[in-house]
Write an enzyme that holds these catalytic residues in place. Structure first.
Site, PDB file in Angstrom:
ATOM      1  N   GLU A   1       0.858  -1.197   0.000  1.00  0.00           N
ATOM      2  CA  GLU A   1       0.000   0.000   0.000  1.00  0.00           C
ATOM      3  C   GLU A   1       0.889   1.239   0.000  1.00  0.00           C
ATOM      4  O   GLU A   1       1.789   1.371   0.811  1.00  0.00           O
ATOM      5  CB  GLU A   1      -0.919  -0.020   1.231  1.00  0.00           C
ATOM      6  CG  GLU A   1      -1.735   1.238   1.434  1.00  0.00           C
ATOM      7  CD  GLU A   1      -2.621   1.617   0.241  1.00  0.00           C
ATOM      8  OE1 GLU A   1      -3.467   0.810  -0.162  1.00  0.00           O
ATOM      9  OE2 GLU A   1      -2.434   2.743  -0.292  1.00  0.00           O
TER      10      GLU A   1
ATOM     11  N   GLY B   1      -0.579   4.399   0.206  1.00  0.00           N
ATOM     12  CA  GLY B   1      -1.268   5.470   0.936  1.00  0.00           C
ATOM     13  C   GLY B   1      -2.084   6.343   0.001  1.00  0.00           C
ATOM     14  O   GLY B   1      -1.663   6.602  -1.120  1.00  0.00           O
TER      15      GLY B   1
ATOM     16  N   GLY C   1      -7.541   2.680   1.643  1.00  0.00           N
ATOM     17  CA  GLY C   1      -8.171   2.911   0.343  1.00  0.00           C
ATOM     18  C   GLY C   1      -9.030   4.161   0.264  1.00  0.00           C
ATOM     19  O   GLY C   1      -9.122   4.954   1.205  1.00  0.00           O
TER      20      GLY C   1
ATOM     21  N   CYS D   1     -12.496   4.657  -0.305  1.00  0.00           N
ATOM     22  CA  CYS D   1     -13.810   4.789   0.321  1.00  0.00           C
ATOM     23  C   CYS D   1     -13.681   5.307   1.750  1.00  0.00           C
ATOM     24  O   CYS D   1     -14.341   6.272   2.139  1.00  0.00           O
ATOM     25  CB  CYS D   1     -14.526   3.434   0.290  1.00  0.00           C
ATOM     26  SG  CYS D   1     -16.167   3.474   0.984  1.00  0.00           S
TER      27      CYS D   1
ATOM     28  N   HIS E   1     -48.715   2.323   6.418  1.00  0.00           N
ATOM     29  CA  HIS E   1     -49.358   3.600   6.101  1.00  0.00           C
ATOM     30  C   HIS E   1     -49.131   4.585   7.233  1.00  0.00           C
ATOM     31  O   HIS E   1     -49.247   4.196   8.403  1.00  0.00           O
ATOM     32  CB  HIS E   1     -50.867   3.396   5.895  1.00  0.00           C
ATOM     33  CG  HIS E   1     -51.568   4.668   5.535  1.00  0.00           C
ATOM     34  ND1 HIS E   1     -51.405   5.287   4.322  1.00  0.00           N
ATOM     35  CD2 HIS E   1     -52.403   5.456   6.273  1.00  0.00           C
ATOM     36  CE1 HIS E   1     -52.125   6.398   4.303  1.00  0.00           C
ATOM     37  NE2 HIS E   1     -52.732   6.529   5.465  1.00  0.00           N
TER      38      HIS E   1
HETATM   39  C1  LIG Z   1     -15.316  11.387  -3.478  1.00  0.00           C
HETATM   40  C2  LIG Z   1     -15.778   9.966  -3.674  1.00  0.00           C
HETATM   41  C3  LIG Z   1     -16.959   9.547  -3.096  1.00  0.00           C
HETATM   42  C4  LIG Z   1     -17.388   8.246  -3.289  1.00  0.00           C
HETATM   43  N1  LIG Z   1     -18.582   7.865  -2.727  1.00  0.00           N
HETATM   44  C5  LIG Z   1     -19.041   6.615  -2.929  1.00  0.00           C
HETATM   45  C6  LIG Z   1     -20.282   6.200  -2.365  1.00  0.00           C
HETATM   46  O1  LIG Z   1     -20.973   6.955  -1.683  1.00  0.00           O
HETATM   47  N2  LIG Z   1     -20.704   4.936  -2.589  1.00  0.00           N
HETATM   48  C7  LIG Z   1     -19.978   4.063  -3.350  1.00  0.00           C
HETATM   49  O2  LIG Z   1     -20.408   2.922  -3.541  1.00  0.00           O
HETATM   50  N3  LIG Z   1     -18.789   4.418  -3.891  1.00  0.00           N
HETATM   51  C8  LIG Z   1     -18.309   5.671  -3.700  1.00  0.00           C
HETATM   52  N4  LIG Z   1     -17.108   6.040  -4.233  1.00  0.00           N
HETATM   53  C9  LIG Z   1     -16.342   5.042  -5.000  1.00  0.00           C
HETATM   54  C10 LIG Z   1     -15.555   4.104  -4.060  1.00  0.00           C
HETATM   55  O3  LIG Z   1     -14.795   4.878  -3.179  1.00  0.00           O
HETATM   56  C11 LIG Z   1     -14.655   3.182  -4.878  1.00  0.00           C
HETATM   57  O4  LIG Z   1     -15.435   2.486  -5.830  1.00  0.00           O
HETATM   58  C12 LIG Z   1     -13.947   2.145  -4.009  1.00  0.00           C
HETATM   59  O5  LIG Z   1     -13.295   2.763  -2.932  1.00  0.00           O
HETATM   60  C13 LIG Z   1     -12.948   1.328  -4.839  1.00  0.00           C
HETATM   61  O6  LIG Z   1     -12.278   0.416  -4.016  1.00  0.00           O
HETATM   62  P1  LIG Z   1     -10.968  -0.333  -4.519  1.00  0.00           P
HETATM   63  O7  LIG Z   1     -10.576  -1.258  -3.422  1.00  0.00           O
HETATM   64  O8  LIG Z   1     -11.160  -0.856  -5.878  1.00  0.00           O
HETATM   65  O9  LIG Z   1      -9.880   0.819  -4.666  1.00  0.00           O
HETATM   66  P2  LIG Z   1      -9.256   1.862  -3.550  1.00  0.00           P
HETATM   67  O10 LIG Z   1     -10.120   1.894  -2.367  1.00  0.00           O
HETATM   68  O11 LIG Z   1      -8.963   3.045  -4.318  1.00  0.00           O
HETATM   69  O12 LIG Z   1      -7.942   1.081  -3.111  1.00  0.00           O
HETATM   70  C14 LIG Z   1      -6.809   1.030  -3.921  1.00  0.00           C
HETATM   71  C15 LIG Z   1      -5.595   1.156  -3.039  1.00  0.00           C
HETATM   72  O13 LIG Z   1      -4.454   0.811  -3.815  1.00  0.00           O
HETATM   73  C16 LIG Z   1      -3.389   1.667  -3.467  1.00  0.00           C
HETATM   74  N5  LIG Z   1      -2.456   1.713  -4.601  1.00  0.00           N
HETATM   75  C17 LIG Z   1      -2.695   2.174  -5.844  1.00  0.00           C
HETATM   76  N6  LIG Z   1      -1.613   2.044  -6.615  1.00  0.00           N
HETATM   77  C18 LIG Z   1      -0.665   1.487  -5.839  1.00  0.00           C
HETATM   78  C19 LIG Z   1       0.677   1.117  -6.072  1.00  0.00           C
HETATM   79  N7  LIG Z   1       1.245   1.269  -7.253  1.00  0.00           N
HETATM   80  N8  LIG Z   1       1.374   0.603  -5.051  1.00  0.00           N
HETATM   81  C20 LIG Z   1       0.802   0.441  -3.828  1.00  0.00           C
HETATM   82  N9  LIG Z   1      -0.463   0.755  -3.547  1.00  0.00           N
HETATM   83  C21 LIG Z   1      -1.193   1.268  -4.551  1.00  0.00           C
HETATM   84  C22 LIG Z   1      -4.079   3.006  -3.219  1.00  0.00           C
HETATM   85  O14 LIG Z   1      -3.268   3.854  -2.414  1.00  0.00           O
HETATM   86  C23 LIG Z   1      -5.363   2.587  -2.546  1.00  0.00           C
HETATM   87  O15 LIG Z   1      -5.260   2.574  -1.131  1.00  0.00           O
HETATM   88  C24 LIG Z   1     -16.622   7.337  -4.055  1.00  0.00           C
HETATM   89  C25 LIG Z   1     -15.422   7.749  -4.626  1.00  0.00           C
HETATM   90  C26 LIG Z   1     -15.002   9.052  -4.440  1.00  0.00           C
HETATM   91  C27 LIG Z   1     -13.706   9.488  -5.052  1.00  0.00           C
END
Ligand SMILES: Cc1cc2nc3c(=O)[nH]c(=O)nc-3n(C[C@H](O)[C@H](O)[C@H](O)COP(=O)(O)OP(=O)(O)OC[C@H]3O[C@@H](n4cnc5c(N)ncnc54)[C@H](O)[C@@H]3O)c2cc1C
Ligand SMILES: NC(=O)c1ccc[n+]([C@@H]2O[C@H](COP(=O)([O-])OP(=O)(O)OC[C@H]3O[C@@H](n4cnc5c(N)ncnc54)[C@H](O)[C@@H]3O)[C@@H](O)[C@H]2O)c1
Length: 469
Positions: free
Chosen positions: A33, A35, A44, A46, A450
């Site tokens: 990770e 960060g 991540g 979310c 209701h």
């Molecule tokens: C502002 C905002 C609001 C949102 N609100 C909602 C909501 O209300 N409801 C909903 O369903 N979804 C919402 N989403 C979408 C949701 O956050 C994402 O769909 C979800 O978090 C994706 O999860 P993931 O595990 O695929 O990726 P992430 O949670 O993005 O995890 C990926 C992780 O990989 C790490 N990473 C990336 N590249 C590397 C690398 N090269 N080396 C090491 N680590 C790396 C990152 O740092 C990150 O921690 C929102 C998104 C945003 C931006």
């Protein structure tokens, strides 16, 4: 020295972090990770810069909007003050502690899990090099889960490199509320932050490329949302940004629109034009992974990538950038890792979503424009909140539920809600569609409390003009 070798390497601590439960206790696992956000948090998007903090701000904004709600009921309320730093610190005081706890648990917790902190890139098939604080470390594994998500897309715009702009990664941690904010982009992020900041007293300008905000929604919903937004914010439709400049504390965005060139200015610019998958950051191609034209890692229904033993899930590979989808795909990958001879598929048949703006929006299934394009036989019913008893109580005059159904057998094809508690109201319709409950059975096969808000659903179901049974 030999490279450390693992049974499993997980890249990304969002939904990827949830794969490990007690069934993996005898696996030798690494989590990598880098960060997220300006603070480099663990856990991540979310948790740290996405769903959870935004909804904590949205709830606060809803509360700040109470005077407007009260006025039409004959209750005069006054918004006296917004203590922005207190709001920010309350929200992140909770989130940062959870993130720190998650990192500590992985760093110090299970003896079978090693946490590598730093940005990782594939340097070969099933070989990863992590840029840790102590220098690069190369690790290998029999199996990989690629759950590296995405990041805010940055615009290619003359002058942007000299502008101090915000994205969803940074805007929630501002030290001060600006007087004015320009929001470039009118999708999920734009709509939610426009509500948050305007409710807290910021003058908001929303800049949209097309003729409607949230234009991926059903056309009636997008149109209603756009009309309501125009009454509340300075909405610029059909605009193309041409350049941007910083002038002291002010950002000026130059636009081209139906009336020619124009300039909008504000103390803050929030860029909300979508997200870019992190397949480039991890150098997916060097790992042998096929990457689609849109940058997503290619997966099959079982979440397998093009390399045997390498799985992907969530925003880096999914068409649906939603946490409930990332979590579903995580459970599929978890099962498939544990049961390689009994693989299961992800189910993306009825993926719902919600936009937590004001009003709220929630939807599942086909939009009317999709039904039309696909040549599907359908009927629709639009049921206004204002025509059910609880809608009278709320004096709602703008919200509605739109249903699409197959006229021959009442199969529900799509449901779209704009109005109070839309995501909560949608859930029974998601359930009906997922479990094949038709409109007639759903309407008359159960009691409806209701005069509660779900009568919106009951009335919409009864109002569908279905063919006689
Ligand atoms: C502002 C905002 C609001 C949102 N609100 C909602 C909501 O209300 N409801 C909903 O369903 N979804 C919402 N989403 C979408 C949701 O956050 C994402 O769909 C979800 O978090 C994706 O999860 P993931 O595990 O695929 O990726 P992430 O949670 O993005 O995890 C990926 C992780 O990989 C790490 N990473 C990336 N590249 C590397 C690398 N090269 N080396 C090491 N680590 C790396 C990152 O740092 C990150 O921690 C929102 C998104 C945003 C931006
Ligand atoms: N409530 C939720 O579930 C929620 C909330 C926030 C984000 N998300 C997820 O995060 C994703 C990203 O959100 P988002 O709002 O950034 O993306 P989005 O795809 O929802 O909207 C992007 C907007 O930017 C516009 N746009 C794209 N490129 C542009 C450009 N070059 N110039 C000007 N405008 C441009 C699009 O027309 C659209 O209006 C969403 O698709 C969603 O899946 C979900």
């Amino acid at each position: 020295m030999d490279m450390p070798h693992f049974d499993l390497i997980i890249i990304g601590s969002g939904s990827g972090n949830s794969i490990l439960d007690e069934r993996f206790d005898d696996w030798n696992v690494a989590i990598v990770e880098k960060g997220v956000g300006s603070t480099g948090n663990y856990g991540g998007t979310c948790l740290n810069v996405g769903c959870i903090p935004t909804k904590m701000f949205v709830h606060t904004a809803d509360t700040a909007s109470s005077p407007g709600v009260g006025a039409k009921l004959g209750v005069d309320l006054e918004l006296r003050d917004v203590r922005w730093r207190e709001i920010r610190d309350r929200i992140f005081g909770r989130i940062d502690a959870i993130s720190d706890g998650g990192r500590r648990y992985r760093a110090e917790g299970g003896s079978n899990v090693t946490l590598f902190q730093g940005e990782a890139r594939f340097t070969g098939v099933k070989e990863l090099t992590v840029a840790t604080a102590d220098g690069p470390e190369t690790i290998t594994a029999d199996r990989f889960v690629v759950a590296a998500g995405g990041r805010p897309t940055l615009p290619e715009l003359p002058g942007i490199e000299r502008v101090d702009f915000q994205t969803s990664d940074s805007v929630m941690r501002l030290d001060e509320l600006p007087r004015r904010m320009i929001i470039l982009g009118s999708g999920f992020v734009g709509a939610e932050f426009a509500h948050v900041f305007s409710a807290l007293g910021v003058e908001v300008t929303v800049v949209a490329r097309s003729g409607a905000l949230l234009r991926a929604e059903d056309e009636d919903v997008a149109q209603r949302f756009t009309e309501l937004a125009q009454a509340r914010w300075d909405v610029r439709l059909n605009r193309k940004q041409t350049s941007v400049e910083q002038d002291g504390d002010v950002v000026r965005l130059h636009l081209d629109g139906p009336d020619g060139p124009e300039v909008v200015e504000a103390e803050q610019l929030l860029v909300a034009i979508g997200r870019t998958p992190n397949s480039d950051l991890i150098d997916a191609a060097a790992g042998g992974l096929k990457v689609r034209e849109d940058g997503k890692v290619q997966v099959d229904a079982e979440q397998r990538t093009s390399v045997d033993g390498v799985w992907a899930l969530g925003d880096i590979s999914s068409d649906h950038e939603l946490k409930h989808v990332a979590n579903h795909e995580m459970r599929v990958v978890q099962h498939n890792l544990l049961h390689p001879d009994e693989l299961i598929d992800s189910d993306h048949t009825y993926v719902p979503h919600a936009v937590f703006s004001s009003p709220q929006i929630a939807a599942v299934g086909l939009t009317e424009q999709e039904a039309r394009e696909r040549g599907v036989d359908y009927v629709t019913k639009i049921q206004a909140y204002g025509d059910i008893a609880y809608g009278w109580a709320m004096e709602d005059s703008t919200g509605f539920l739109k249903l699409l159904a197959d006229p021959s057998d009442g199969t529900i094809l799509g449901a779209h809600i704009i109005g109070p508690q839309a995501p909560t109201l949608l859930q029974p319709l998601i359930q009906a569609m997922q479990f094949g409950l038709d409109a007639r059975t759903m309407a008359r096969g159960q009691y409806w409390i209701h005069p509660a808000m779900p009568e919106l659903i009951e009335n919409a179901l009864l109002g569908l003009e279905l063919q006689p049974e």
